[in-house]
Scaffold this active site. Sequence first.
Site, PDB file in Angstrom:
ATOM      1  N   CYS A   1       5.902   0.107   7.124  1.00 60.80           N
ATOM      2  CA  CYS A   1       5.751   1.167   6.663  1.00 60.80           C
ATOM      3  C   CYS A   1       6.662   1.540   5.734  1.00 60.80           C
ATOM      4  O   CYS A   1       7.986   1.809   6.173  1.00 60.80           O
ATOM      5  CB  CYS A   1       5.181   2.269   7.399  1.00 60.80           C
ATOM      6  SG  CYS A   1       4.634   3.912   6.558  1.00 60.80           S
ATOM      7  N   LEU A   2       6.389   2.069   4.385  1.00 63.16           N
ATOM      8  CA  LEU A   2       7.438   2.513   3.531  1.00 63.16           C
ATOM      9  C   LEU A   2       8.187   3.602   3.939  1.00 63.16           C
ATOM     10  O   LEU A   2       9.270   3.998   3.581  1.00 63.16           O
ATOM     11  CB  LEU A   2       6.877   2.624   1.850  1.00 63.16           C
ATOM     12  CG  LEU A   2       6.313   1.239   1.248  1.00 63.16           C
ATOM     13  CD1 LEU A   2       5.802   1.862  -0.024  1.00 63.16           C
ATOM     14  CD2 LEU A   2       7.399   0.594   0.863  1.00 63.16           C
TER      15      LEU A   2
ATOM     16  N   HIS B   1      -4.312   1.454   7.632  1.00 63.23           N
ATOM     17  CA  HIS B   1      -3.216   1.878   7.447  1.00 63.23           C
ATOM     18  C   HIS B   1      -2.989   3.024   6.566  1.00 63.23           C
ATOM     19  O   HIS B   1      -2.346   4.176   6.964  1.00 63.23           O
ATOM     20  CB  HIS B   1      -2.173   0.901   7.305  1.00 63.23           C
ATOM     21  CG  HIS B   1      -0.658   1.336   7.201  1.00 63.23           C
ATOM     22  ND1 HIS B   1       0.250   1.083   8.191  1.00 63.23           N
ATOM     23  CD2 HIS B   1       0.024   1.968   6.567  1.00 63.23           C
ATOM     24  CE1 HIS B   1       1.495   1.456   8.137  1.00 63.23           C
ATOM     25  NE2 HIS B   1       1.373   2.308   6.889  1.00 63.23           N
ATOM     26  N   GLU B   2      -3.438   3.064   5.251  1.00 65.40           N
ATOM     27  CA  GLU B   2      -3.197   3.782   4.239  1.00 65.40           C
ATOM     28  C   GLU B   2      -4.073   4.938   4.512  1.00 65.40           C
ATOM     29  O   GLU B   2      -3.631   6.246   4.052  1.00 65.40           O
ATOM     30  CB  GLU B   2      -3.398   3.105   2.845  1.00 65.40           C
ATOM     31  CG  GLU B   2      -2.325   2.163   2.463  1.00 65.40           C
ATOM     32  CD  GLU B   2      -1.005   2.681   2.663  1.00 65.40           C
ATOM     33  OE1 GLU B   2      -0.615   3.757   2.644  1.00 65.40           O
ATOM     34  OE2 GLU B   2      -0.133   1.824   3.104  1.00 65.40           O
TER      35      GLU B   2
ATOM     36  N   GLN C   1       2.901  10.019   1.288  1.00 69.16           N
ATOM     37  CA  GLN C   1       4.331   9.096   1.126  1.00 69.16           C
ATOM     38  C   GLN C   1       5.070   9.608  -0.149  1.00 69.16           C
ATOM     39  O   GLN C   1       6.399   9.281  -0.037  1.00 69.16           O
ATOM     40  CB  GLN C   1       3.956   7.750   1.130  1.00 69.16           C
ATOM     41  CG  GLN C   1       3.562   7.536   2.577  1.00 69.16           C
ATOM     42  CD  GLN C   1       3.331   5.965   2.851  1.00 69.16           C
ATOM     43  OE1 GLN C   1       2.329   5.299   2.183  1.00 69.16           O
ATOM     44  NE2 GLN C   1       4.293   5.114   2.914  1.00 69.16           N
TER      45      GLN C   1
ATOM     46  N   GLY D   1       0.931  -0.967  -0.158  1.00 69.29           N
ATOM     47  CA  GLY D   1       0.073   0.024  -0.111  1.00 69.29           C
ATOM     48  C   GLY D   1       0.634   1.219   0.034  1.00 69.29           C
ATOM     49  O   GLY D   1       2.027   1.196   0.441  1.00 69.29           O
TER      50      GLY D   1
ATOM     51  N   HIS E   1      -2.753   7.587   6.778  1.00 75.04           N
ATOM     52  CA  HIS E   1      -1.970   8.481   6.165  1.00 75.04           C
ATOM     53  C   HIS E   1      -2.498   9.670   5.747  1.00 75.04           C
ATOM     54  O   HIS E   1      -1.871  10.938   5.898  1.00 75.04           O
ATOM     55  CB  HIS E   1      -0.766   7.762   4.926  1.00 75.04           C
ATOM     56  CG  HIS E   1       0.123   6.860   5.418  1.00 75.04           C
ATOM     57  ND1 HIS E   1       1.228   7.561   6.064  1.00 75.04           N
ATOM     58  CD2 HIS E   1       0.491   5.534   5.326  1.00 75.04           C
ATOM     59  CE1 HIS E   1       2.232   6.500   6.498  1.00 75.04           C
ATOM     60  NE2 HIS E   1       1.646   5.482   6.026  1.00 75.04           N
TER      61      HIS E   1
END
Length: 164
Positions: free
Chosen positions: A90-91, A132-133, A51, A46, A136
């Site tokens: 997480c990225l 999660h996304e 991000q 995701g 953000h």
Amino acid sequence: MPLLPIIKYPNPVLITPASEVLAITDEIIQLMDDMYETMVAGDGIGIAAPQVNQSFRIALVEVDEETGLFEMINPKIIKSVGKTIDVEGCLSFPEVYGTVERAEMIVLHYFDRNGDAYEVEAEDYLARAFQHELEHLDGKLFTDKIIQKIEPEDLEDYMEENIT
């Protein structure tokens, strides 16, 4: 295809609520294409526009080939049920892992790249990825919700011990 740089914490864009997409333009569609390539290259499931330093309410999720790719513009959770705890990464936080409590099932409303409205019910891992996304997009970070931090070298053991 161009890859976008993944923004790392503590960049302020990660804690700033993103703006609604008011029109689906060629630039928005190109952003989603670039986000997808960036997510795949980063081995993520995701990615949210903040991000990649774009403060728009856009998120992509692809947990596996079976469920496919969700390209979500202005997504909103309209229902959530239950609670579950599982590990997340997480990225934007390389090598940071921890357990986080999330709703077990959610219903999500969003628009796709064509402006079509969708409502999807998701459970378990897919529901977790969506939540999660979407956080953000609200400027919220999973690290603020970590119950138990897991060191990168312990992640594989944790996963083996906790697979149900």
